[in-house]
Scaffold this motif. Structure first.
Motif, PDB file in Angstrom:
ATOM      1  N   ILE A 281      29.859  35.802  39.946  1.00 18.91           N
ATOM      2  CA  ILE A 281      29.692  35.105  38.666  1.00 18.91           C
ATOM      3  C   ILE A 281      28.309  35.365  38.067  1.00 18.91           C
ATOM      4  O   ILE A 281      28.165  35.551  36.849  1.00 18.91           O
ATOM      5  N   ASN A 282      27.272  35.400  38.900  1.00 18.96           N
ATOM      6  CA  ASN A 282      25.919  35.622  38.380  1.00 18.96           C
ATOM      7  C   ASN A 282      25.793  36.978  37.697  1.00 18.96           C
ATOM      8  O   ASN A 282      25.110  37.113  36.673  1.00 18.96           O
ATOM      9  N   ASP A 283      26.456  38.003  38.252  1.00 19.75           N
ATOM     10  CA  ASP A 283      26.426  39.325  37.621  1.00 19.75           C
ATOM     11  C   ASP A 283      27.077  39.273  36.243  1.00 19.75           C
ATOM     12  O   ASP A 283      26.591  39.887  35.282  1.00 19.75           O
ATOM     13  N   THR A 284      28.179  38.536  36.147  1.00 20.63           N
ATOM     14  CA  THR A 284      28.881  38.419  34.867  1.00 20.63           C
ATOM     15  C   THR A 284      28.037  37.661  33.850  1.00 20.63           C
ATOM     16  O   THR A 284      27.959  38.045  32.677  1.00 20.63           O
ATOM     17  N   VAL A 285      27.393  36.581  34.288  1.00 24.10           N
ATOM     18  CA  VAL A 285      26.524  35.814  33.387  1.00 24.10           C
ATOM     19  C   VAL A 285      25.369  36.678  32.896  1.00 24.10           C
ATOM     20  O   VAL A 285      25.048  36.697  31.701  1.00 24.10           O
ATOM     21  N   ASN A 286      24.739  37.413  33.808  1.00 21.46           N
ATOM     22  CA  ASN A 286      23.623  38.282  33.416  1.00 21.46           C
ATOM     23  C   ASN A 286      24.068  39.358  32.424  1.00 21.46           C
ATOM     24  O   ASN A 286      23.339  39.701  31.486  1.00 21.46           O
ATOM     25  N   LYS A 287      25.268  39.878  32.620  1.00 24.99           N
ATOM     26  CA  LYS A 287      25.791  40.892  31.703  1.00 24.99           C
ATOM     27  C   LYS A 287      26.006  40.305  30.318  1.00 24.99           C
ATOM     28  O   LYS A 287      25.671  40.931  29.299  1.00 24.99           O
ATOM     29  N   SER A 288      26.541  39.092  30.264  1.00 24.57           N
ATOM     30  CA  SER A 288      26.774  38.453  28.966  1.00 24.57           C
ATOM     31  C   SER A 288      25.457  38.181  28.244  1.00 24.57           C
ATOM     32  O   SER A 288      25.359  38.343  27.024  1.00 24.57           O
ATOM     33  N   ILE A 289      24.440  37.781  28.996  1.00 20.64           N
ATOM     34  CA  ILE A 289      23.125  37.511  28.401  1.00 20.64           C
ATOM     35  C   ILE A 289      22.519  38.792  27.844  1.00 20.64           C
ATOM     36  O   ILE A 289      21.962  38.809  26.734  1.00 20.64           O
TER      37      ILE A 289
ATOM     38  N   ILE B 202      18.345  27.332  25.138  1.00 19.34           N
ATOM     39  CA  ILE B 202      19.669  27.404  25.760  1.00 19.34           C
ATOM     40  C   ILE B 202      19.439  27.569  27.256  1.00 19.34           C
ATOM     41  O   ILE B 202      18.731  28.488  27.682  1.00 19.34           O
ATOM     42  N   LYS B 203      19.996  26.652  28.042  1.00 17.05           N
ATOM     43  CA  LYS B 203      19.864  26.710  29.496  1.00 17.05           C
ATOM     44  C   LYS B 203      21.210  27.115  30.098  1.00 17.05           C
ATOM     45  O   LYS B 203      22.223  26.471  29.843  1.00 17.05           O
ATOM     46  N   ILE B 204      21.195  28.163  30.889  1.00 20.06           N
ATOM     47  CA  ILE B 204      22.423  28.646  31.519  1.00 20.06           C
ATOM     48  C   ILE B 204      22.252  28.550  33.032  1.00 20.06           C
ATOM     49  O   ILE B 204      21.287  29.082  33.592  1.00 20.06           O
ATOM     50  N   SER B 205      23.174  27.868  33.685  1.00 22.91           N
ATOM     51  CA  SER B 205      23.068  27.683  35.132  1.00 22.91           C
ATOM     52  C   SER B 205      24.418  27.927  35.795  1.00 22.91           C
ATOM     53  O   SER B 205      25.471  27.833  35.157  1.00 22.91           O
ATOM     54  N   THR B 206      24.365  28.251  37.076  1.00 23.47           N
ATOM     55  CA  THR B 206      25.584  28.409  37.871  1.00 23.47           C
ATOM     56  C   THR B 206      25.406  27.675  39.195  1.00 23.47           C
ATOM     57  O   THR B 206      24.288  27.529  39.698  1.00 23.47           O
ATOM     58  N   LYS B 207      26.506  27.213  39.739  1.00 26.15           N
ATOM     59  CA  LYS B 207      26.496  26.621  41.074  1.00 26.15           C
ATOM     60  C   LYS B 207      27.886  26.782  41.675  1.00 26.15           C
ATOM     61  O   LYS B 207      28.868  27.047  40.958  1.00 26.15           O
TER      62      LYS B 207
ATOM     63  N   THR C 176      33.554  27.322  41.376  1.00 25.19           N
ATOM     64  CA  THR C 176      32.312  27.878  40.844  1.00 25.19           C
ATOM     65  C   THR C 176      32.148  27.367  39.416  1.00 25.19           C
ATOM     66  O   THR C 176      33.107  27.353  38.641  1.00 25.19           O
ATOM     67  N   TYR C 177      30.918  26.953  39.077  1.00 23.69           N
ATOM     68  CA  TYR C 177      30.656  26.347  37.775  1.00 23.69           C
ATOM     69  C   TYR C 177      29.641  27.180  36.990  1.00 23.69           C
ATOM     70  O   TYR C 177      28.659  27.672  37.549  1.00 23.69           O
ATOM     71  N   ILE C 178      29.898  27.312  35.694  1.00 25.37           N
ATOM     72  CA  ILE C 178      28.925  27.875  34.756  1.00 25.37           C
ATOM     73  C   ILE C 178      28.650  26.799  33.714  1.00 25.37           C
ATOM     74  O   ILE C 178      29.589  26.230  33.146  1.00 25.37           O
ATOM     75  N   GLU C 179      27.376  26.537  33.467  1.00 32.56           N
ATOM     76  CA  GLU C 179      27.016  25.494  32.501  1.00 32.56           C
ATOM     77  C   GLU C 179      26.032  26.053  31.482  1.00 32.56           C
ATOM     78  O   GLU C 179      25.049  26.694  31.841  1.00 32.56           O
ATOM     79  N   ALA C 180      26.326  25.832  30.206  1.00 32.02           N
ATOM     80  CA  ALA C 180      25.433  26.241  29.120  1.00 32.02           C
ATOM     81  C   ALA C 180      25.060  25.003  28.311  1.00 32.02           C
ATOM     82  O   ALA C 180      25.936  24.301  27.800  1.00 32.02           O
ATOM     83  N   VAL C 181      23.755  24.737  28.213  1.00 29.98           N
ATOM     84  CA  VAL C 181      23.257  23.559  27.498  1.00 29.98           C
ATOM     85  C   VAL C 181      22.344  24.018  26.367  1.00 29.98           C
ATOM     86  O   VAL C 181      21.471  24.866  26.572  1.00 29.98           O
ATOM     87  N   ASP C 182      22.551  23.480  25.160  1.00 29.13           N
ATOM     88  CA  ASP C 182      21.634  23.763  24.056  1.00 29.13           C
ATOM     89  C   ASP C 182      21.181  22.459  23.410  1.00 29.13           C
ATOM     90  O   ASP C 182      21.794  21.408  23.619  1.00 29.13           O
TER      91      ASP C 182
ATOM     92  N   ASP D 220      19.205  29.343  35.554  1.00 25.29           N
ATOM     93  CA  ASP D 220      19.129  28.846  36.931  1.00 25.29           C
ATOM     94  C   ASP D 220      20.426  29.267  37.620  1.00 25.29           C
ATOM     95  O   ASP D 220      21.400  28.519  37.655  1.00 25.29           O
ATOM     96  N   LEU D 221      20.426  30.486  38.140  1.00 25.03           N
ATOM     97  CA  LEU D 221      21.633  31.059  38.731  1.00 25.03           C
ATOM     98  C   LEU D 221      21.537  30.976  40.251  1.00 25.03           C
ATOM     99  O   LEU D 221      20.836  31.760  40.885  1.00 25.03           O
ATOM    100  N   GLN D 222      22.248  30.028  40.819  1.00 21.97           N
ATOM    101  CA  GLN D 222      22.210  29.835  42.263  1.00 21.97           C
ATOM    102  C   GLN D 222      23.057  30.891  42.966  1.00 21.97           C
ATOM    103  O   GLN D 222      23.957  31.483  42.378  1.00 21.97           O
ATOM    104  N   HIS D 223      22.758  31.095  44.240  1.00 22.45           N
ATOM    105  CA  HIS D 223      23.470  32.108  45.021  1.00 22.45           C
ATOM    106  C   HIS D 223      24.971  31.838  45.018  1.00 22.45           C
ATOM    107  O   HIS D 223      25.415  30.701  45.193  1.00 22.45           O
ATOM    108  N   GLN D 224      25.760  32.902  44.798  1.00 22.35           N
ATOM    109  CA  GLN D 224      27.212  32.764  44.705  1.00 22.35           C
ATOM    110  C   GLN D 224      27.918  33.720  45.661  1.00 22.35           C
ATOM    111  O   GLN D 224      27.470  34.850  45.871  1.00 22.35           O
TER     112      GLN D 224
END
Length: 366
Positions: free
Chosen positions: A219-227, A284-289, A295-301, A244-248
């Motif tokens: 998931i972290n790779d996908t989030v980084n690609k989107s960013i 914009i804060k993007i986090s994963t856990k 698995t969760y992806i959270e985007a806060v603005d 804040d991309l936690q280990h997945q």
């Protein structure tokens, strides 16, 4: 709508071979030509891996793994969770029916099976599946359209650079100031801009591909690609990006679909910031856990939040968070449907104190 259902693959799962023969006979008499069978849930899983199954007739009472547990497992497997499942049972108690539908069953049939009921329910589920497939493809095409619009935005800067350089060359030539060094430097800058265009095109071509099956990804790779695909818009709109991309652990999902959904979410935030006071510090804060199940992806603005009246309808079609006249309001609607139908995932939006939080929840299928 004329659709041929009779050549579709129907899988019968029942530990009693006599019951299988009865159902096969009924289906063949009705004109169905491709019928497979399994006498256990494990055998059914193996058939699903090797065949393109369009419908499952699943007995509830089976030894070892019963039909309800088998149904639940199929629904948790992204490559199969779209397949209509009709439970077949002699036990039509409220408790059994409740457990069947909670596990993900689409319908049920009583034993002994009546041909009329079997025909009507199978055709109804095939028709529903056909409509769902059309809607899903439409959602995917709309997501691709959003991606193309993003590509157009990404191309503006390198195209502007090329335009400026060519104008500079023309002016230098007009005033007899075009030296070999000047021309070489200008052509090198044009080539760099063209390479950037080509690189961006390749990235967007990849995520625009419609994936036929899930694959094991992080998931972290996908989030980084989107960013990466949209970070220049964050910068040009003076939005601070925090991650804040936690280990997945790797899980099964559709990475290209998820990239497009994330880009749509970021775009909503960027558009919302255009209505906020210039003096606020935009972020914009993007986090994963990840836990053992999801698995969760959270985007806060902090783009001002969403009205309570709107947030209850935010996943409805043609409901937009934007004020523009040409805003069609299909971004979150598409995200909701693609996540639900393709990945058995969910998306939730909350808003409080001028902040909006979008949370995507994906089951940990491996």
């Amino acid at each position: 709508m004329q659709v041929d259902f009779y050549s579709k693959n129907i899988l019968i799962v029942d530990d009693n071979k006599v019951n299988i023969l009865v159902l096969e006979g009924l289906l063949e008499d009705e004109g169905y030509t491709s019928i497979l069978s399994a006498t256990s849930a494990l055998q059914a899983y193996d058939i699903l891996k090797k065949n393109n199954i369009d419908m499952i007739l699943l007995d509830v009472m089976m030894p070892q793994i019963d039909g309800i547990e088998a149904c639940r497992t199929i629904r948790q497997t992204p490559n199969y969770n779209h397949i209509p499942i009709i439970m077949i049972t002699a036990d039509i108690s409220d408790e059994t029916l409740r457990k069947s539908f909670e596990a993900g069953a689409n319908d049920y049939l009583n034993k002994p099976v009546n041909m009329t009921n079997l025909k009507v329910r199978i055709e109804s589920q095939f028709m529903n599946a056909h409509k769902d497939a059309l809607i899903l493809n439409q959602n995917r095409l709309l997501a691709v359209n959003e991606t193309v619009q993003m590509l157009a935005h990404q191309w503006r800067q390198p195209l502007s650079i090329i335009s400026t350089i060519t104008m500079d060359i023309a002016v230098a030539y007009e005033f007899d100031e075009l030296t070999a060094e000047h021309l070489d430097r200008s052509l090198n800058n044009i080539n760099n801009a063209v390479q950037e265009l080509s690189k961006t095109l390749d990235e967007f071509r990849q995520i625009s591909n419609i994936e036929e099956s899930t694959s094991l990804n992080n998931i972290n790779d996908t989030v980084n690609k989107s960013i990466k695909l949209i970070e220049d818009r964050f910068e040009s709109n003076h939005i601070n990006l925090e991650t804040d991309l936690q280990h997945q652990q790797d899980i099964l999902y559709f990475p290209n679909e998820l990239v497009k959904i994330l880009i749509s979410i970021y775009t909503n935030s960027i558009e919302a910031f255009k209505k906020t006071p210039h003096e606020i510090k935009k972020f914009i804060k993007i986090s994963t856990k990840q836990n053992k199940d999801y698995t969760y992806i959270e985007a806060v603005d902090n783009a001002g939040g969403i009205d309570k009246d709107l947030i209850n309808r935010i996943f409805d079609p043609y409901v937009s968070t934007k004020d523009e006249k040409n805003a069609v309001g299909l971004g979150l609607y598409n995200a909701f449907n693609i996540l639900k139908e393709s990945m058995h995932a969910s998306i939730k939006v909350t808003s409080q104190n001028s902040q909006t939080t979008v949370t995507i929840k994906i089951p940990n299928t491996k």
